[in-house]
Design an enzyme around this catalytic site. Structure first.
Site, PDB file in Angstrom:
ATOM      1  N   ASP A 156     -16.304-114.514 -52.404  1.00 12.64           N
ATOM      2  CA  ASP A 156     -16.059-113.114 -52.050  1.00 12.64           C
ATOM      3  C   ASP A 156     -15.813-112.303 -53.321  1.00 12.64           C
ATOM      4  O   ASP A 156     -14.903-112.612 -54.096  1.00 12.64           O
ATOM      5  CB  ASP A 156     -14.839-113.030 -51.128  1.00 12.64           C
ATOM      6  CG  ASP A 156     -14.780-111.732 -50.347  1.00 12.64           C
ATOM      7  OD1 ASP A 156     -15.506-110.785 -50.711  1.00 12.64           O
ATOM      8  OD2 ASP A 156     -14.028-111.658 -49.366  1.00 12.64           O
ATOM      9  N   ASP A 157     -16.649-111.288 -53.549  1.00 15.81           N
ATOM     10  CA  ASP A 157     -16.499-110.373 -54.698  1.00 15.81           C
ATOM     11  C   ASP A 157     -16.646-111.072 -56.052  1.00 15.81           C
ATOM     12  O   ASP A 157     -16.095-110.623 -57.050  1.00 15.81           O
ATOM     13  CB  ASP A 157     -15.150-109.653 -54.658  1.00 15.81           C
ATOM     14  CG  ASP A 157     -15.074-108.573 -53.591  1.00 15.81           C
ATOM     15  OD1 ASP A 157     -16.019-108.478 -52.779  1.00 15.81           O
ATOM     16  OD2 ASP A 157     -14.078-107.839 -53.546  1.00 15.81           O
ATOM     17  N   CYS A 167     -18.959-106.601 -47.875  1.00 14.98           N
ATOM     18  CA  CYS A 167     -18.558-107.827 -47.165  1.00 14.98           C
ATOM     19  C   CYS A 167     -19.292-108.118 -45.863  1.00 14.98           C
ATOM     20  O   CYS A 167     -20.011-109.110 -45.758  1.00 14.98           O
ATOM     21  CB  CYS A 167     -17.061-107.773 -46.882  1.00 14.98           C
ATOM     22  SG  CYS A 167     -16.039-107.654 -48.369  1.00 14.98           S
ATOM     23  N   LYS A 180     -19.630-103.922 -56.983  1.00 20.79           N
ATOM     24  CA  LYS A 180     -19.541-103.876 -55.520  1.00 20.79           C
ATOM     25  C   LYS A 180     -19.613-102.436 -55.012  1.00 20.79           C
ATOM     26  O   LYS A 180     -19.056-101.513 -55.605  1.00 20.79           O
ATOM     27  CB  LYS A 180     -18.217-104.509 -55.090  1.00 20.79           C
ATOM     28  CG  LYS A 180     -17.886-104.402 -53.611  1.00 20.79           C
ATOM     29  CD  LYS A 180     -16.561-105.064 -53.313  1.00 20.79           C
ATOM     30  CE  LYS A 180     -16.179-104.938 -51.847  1.00 20.79           C
ATOM     31  NZ  LYS A 180     -14.947-105.684 -51.514  1.00 20.79           N
ATOM     32  N   HIS A 227     -11.702-112.015 -53.907  1.00 18.22           N
ATOM     33  CA  HIS A 227     -11.346-110.699 -53.367  1.00 18.22           C
ATOM     34  C   HIS A 227      -9.856-110.468 -53.582  1.00 18.22           C
ATOM     35  O   HIS A 227      -9.047-111.388 -53.451  1.00 18.22           O
ATOM     36  CB  HIS A 227     -11.675-110.692 -51.870  1.00 18.22           C
ATOM     37  CG  HIS A 227     -11.681-109.352 -51.216  1.00 18.22           C
ATOM     38  ND1 HIS A 227     -10.553-108.592 -51.058  1.00 18.22           N
ATOM     39  CD2 HIS A 227     -12.699-108.650 -50.648  1.00 18.22           C
ATOM     40  CE1 HIS A 227     -10.864-107.476 -50.424  1.00 18.22           C
ATOM     41  NE2 HIS A 227     -12.163-107.474 -50.165  1.00 18.22           N
ATOM     42  N   LYS A 285     -13.496-117.047 -44.531  1.00 17.05           N
ATOM     43  CA  LYS A 285     -13.620-115.660 -44.080  1.00 17.05           C
ATOM     44  C   LYS A 285     -14.865-115.471 -43.203  1.00 17.05           C
ATOM     45  O   LYS A 285     -15.972-115.825 -43.593  1.00 17.05           O
ATOM     46  CB  LYS A 285     -13.697-114.748 -45.309  1.00 17.05           C
ATOM     47  CG  LYS A 285     -13.925-113.283 -44.994  1.00 17.05           C
ATOM     48  CD  LYS A 285     -13.959-112.471 -46.276  1.00 17.05           C
ATOM     49  CE  LYS A 285     -14.389-111.037 -46.025  1.00 17.05           C
ATOM     50  NZ  LYS A 285     -14.407-110.242 -47.259  1.00 17.05           N
ATOM     51  N   SER A 302     -11.221-109.501 -44.294  1.00 19.04           N
ATOM     52  CA  SER A 302     -10.806-109.611 -45.691  1.00 19.04           C
ATOM     53  C   SER A 302      -9.301-109.807 -45.823  1.00 19.04           C
ATOM     54  O   SER A 302      -8.514-109.313 -45.008  1.00 19.04           O
ATOM     55  CB  SER A 302     -11.224-108.363 -46.474  1.00 19.04           C
ATOM     56  OG  SER A 302     -12.628-108.271 -46.571  1.00 19.04           O
ATOM     57  N   HIS A 320     -15.512-112.151 -40.892  1.00 17.60           N
ATOM     58  CA  HIS A 320     -15.746-110.717 -41.133  1.00 17.60           C
ATOM     59  C   HIS A 320     -16.984-110.157 -40.436  1.00 17.60           C
ATOM     60  O   HIS A 320     -17.665-109.274 -40.950  1.00 17.60           O
ATOM     61  CB  HIS A 320     -15.810-110.424 -42.636  1.00 17.60           C
ATOM     62  CG  HIS A 320     -15.245-109.057 -42.948  1.00 17.60           C
ATOM     63  ND1 HIS A 320     -15.063-108.593 -44.225  1.00 17.60           N
ATOM     64  CD2 HIS A 320     -14.814-108.058 -42.135  1.00 17.60           C
ATOM     65  CE1 HIS A 320     -14.554-107.382 -44.205  1.00 17.60           C
ATOM     66  NE2 HIS A 320     -14.395-107.036 -42.930  1.00 17.60           N
ATOM     67  N   ASP A 352     -21.064-113.048 -51.945  1.00 16.74           N
ATOM     68  CA  ASP A 352     -21.475-111.974 -51.025  1.00 16.74           C
ATOM     69  C   ASP A 352     -21.877-110.681 -51.718  1.00 16.74           C
ATOM     70  O   ASP A 352     -22.754-109.969 -51.260  1.00 16.74           O
ATOM     71  CB  ASP A 352     -20.384-111.708 -49.987  1.00 16.74           C
ATOM     72  CG  ASP A 352     -19.092-111.143 -50.570  1.00 16.74           C
ATOM     73  OD1 ASP A 352     -18.874-111.236 -51.798  1.00 16.74           O
ATOM     74  OD2 ASP A 352     -18.271-110.621 -49.786  1.00 16.74           O
ATOM     75  N   ASN A 353     -21.225-110.332 -52.819  1.00 25.88           N
ATOM     76  CA  ASN A 353     -21.538-109.094 -53.535  1.00 25.88           C
ATOM     77  C   ASN A 353     -20.873-109.134 -54.899  1.00 25.88           C
ATOM     78  O   ASN A 353     -20.109-110.049 -55.206  1.00 25.88           O
ATOM     79  CB  ASN A 353     -21.099-107.851 -52.749  1.00 25.88           C
ATOM     80  CG  ASN A 353     -19.664-107.891 -52.273  1.00 25.88           C
ATOM     81  OD1 ASN A 353     -19.427-108.014 -51.072  1.00 25.88           O
ATOM     82  ND2 ASN A 353     -18.706-107.836 -53.169  1.00 25.88           N
TER      83      ASN A 353
END
Length: 484
Positions: free
Chosen positions: A39-40, A79, A307, A234, A132, A157, A134, A286-287
């Protein structure tokens, strides 16, 4: 050495050759599948992609054993949209998912969409998600209703909780943060505990890892699909005591080292259960990094922005894939690929039927096998928000359309959990040659009018199919999200 697909003749290739004779003994039609989804995490956050001042030996080992992609993209830079993309093989705007869904959302992933998990169950796989989700927190949207046999983790998140940036309870219900419900850890369909403090946050990576190791051990006698979707990196960043203060890059580095430990524990569990040679292992994110958080954010590795933007810093991701005896060890793939391509590739590998509804992914098994002449993905669209088409890439060329975006360039970044501020910026029509200019800094549209014309034709095809809010086009083939 060919320009678009580089194969590094590392020592690991020798090891791969030594194991090639074992391929016939593998169940290559139904390998175990592990996807670790960060994540992130930015393009520059793993040592193999340039991360510094902390070590990621297990992730680096995974790269040495397999293939490292240098042009791998998330379908959207945020996300929920990204997670919808990887699990369904669709641009998320095709299936009505956009942005990041909040607690108590009245929409979620539709039960008419088929996920990787649902697809693989048809081939006898046991399917699990740890971490996660989401894609909607109402029960009808949770993983067990979308093809997964097992679920343990957060429904959204880890910053969606009534706690301020300093880790203290936020009790002012007149503000949006104060209206968040307690952050639940769900097993199956029901909460089993709540994350109340930063100490609790610091245990998430450990809890997920323990569950993942147990999942592998319990299901070693049948093919399984494990989707391990870490909540880190994240914000709010948190780490267990075993990694606190271990890196030279502060808390972010500590968290990355703990993530690397988690990857190592999964690799070890596969080896100890005799599954390592018959498992396709995918590690990606994811990003891009949430740059507004400064030293608590990752690195885009020199790419533009992060992001929440369709610049490459927002969507280009590290991607490492290993499958002994099938994926050549120690190789680098420079061809274009995306997270929406994972589902159809797994369908090809396992013989599972593709979803009945239209998807956008393509099968890139030829890349995984090391075919230097393969080029399965011709182009990629960059959508954001509900349905805004902002760019298209084909080969090395990226055509960016006029749009506004939140910029982190030139501002003062946040520090120690507190965010800085982004500012509004805009761009006009621009063409970038990403082979020479991966940072998207030099507009070359005037020198390449034929390329601009060709890419504009691709954009028109996207507007016809998926629509485009920037030009008020609805599109013909979009589908609604699930609704309560």
């Amino acid at each position: 050495m060919r320009r678009s697909f580089l194969f590094s003749k590392l020592t690991a290739l020798v090891l791969a050759g030594a194991t090639t004779h074992c391929v016939a003994q593998q169940n290559t039609s139904r390998p175990n599948i592990v996807i670790i989804y960060m994540d992130d995490m930015g393009y520059g956050d793993v040592a193999a992609y340039g991360g510094i001042d902390y070590i990621t030996p297990n992730i680096d080992k995974l790269a040495a054993q397999g293939m490292r992609f240098t042009n791998f993209y998330s379908a959207q830079p945020i996300c929920s949209a990204s997670r919808a993309a990887i699990l369904t093989g669709c641009y998320p705007n095709r299936i009505g998912i956009h942005d990041a869904l909040f607690p108590n959302s009245d929409i979620g992933l539709s039960d008419q969409e088929e996920t990787i998990a649902g697809m693989l169950k048809k081939r006898g796989y046991f399917t699990g998600i740890i971490g996660k989700w989401h894609l909607g927190d109402a029960q009808k949207f949770l993983p067990l209703q979308h093809g997964f046999d097992y679920y343990f983790g957060l429904p959204y998140s880890n910053d969606m909780w009534p706690v301020d940036y300093d880790g203290k309870p936020f009790n002012d219900t007149t503000k949006w943060r104060g209206r968040f419900p307690p952050l639940p850890v769900i097993e199956g369909n029901n909460p089993i505990r709540y994350v109340h403090t930063m100490q609790d946050q610091g245990m998430l990576t450990t809890w997920y890892t323990q569950k993942a190791v147990s999942f592998i051990s319990q299901h070693k006698n049948q093919p399984f699909f494990l989707y391990l979707a870490h909540s880190m990196v994240h914000v709010p960043l948190a780490v267990s005591d075993k990694f606190k203060g271990k890196s030279k890059q502060g808390l972010f580095g500590d968290v990355m080292m703990e993530i690397d430990w988690s990857v190592g524990e999964v690799m070890k569990a596969l080896k100890e259960n005799g599954l390592a040679k018959n498992t396709l292992f995918i590690f990606t994110a994811d990003n891009g990094p949430w740059l507004v958080f400064g030293n608590h954010a990752g690195s885009a590795g020199g790419l533009r922005e992060g992001k929440g933007t369709t610049w490459d810093g927002g969507q280009k991701e590290p991607a490492i894939m290993s499958w002994p005896g099938v994926i050549p060890a120690g190789t680098v793939c420079n061809k274009l690929a995306a997270n929406i391509d994972i589902l159809p590739t797994l369908a090809t590998i396992t013989g599972a039927p593709l979803p009945s509804r239209k998807i956008d992914g393509i099968n890139f098994l030829s890349l995984l096998k090391g075919d230097e002449n393969a080029n399965p993905r011709d182009h990629l669209y960059y959508y954001i928000n509900k349905n805004s088409l902002q760019a298209v890439r084909q080969g090395p060329w990226k055509l960016v359309l006029p749009h506004r975006y939140p910029s982190f360039v030139g501002g003062v970044p946040g520090k120690d959990a507190w965010p800085g501020k982004a500012h509004a910026d805009s761009t006009g029509l621009a063409l970038y040659d990403l082979r020479r200019d991966p940072g998207e800094r030099y507009d070359v549209k005037e020198q390449n009018p034929d390329v601009v014309k060709q890419l504009q034709q691709l954009l028109e095809q996207a507007r016809e199919d998926l629509g485009d809010d920037l030009t008020n086009r609805p599109g013909k083939n979009r589908r609604p999200a699930g609704k309560l």
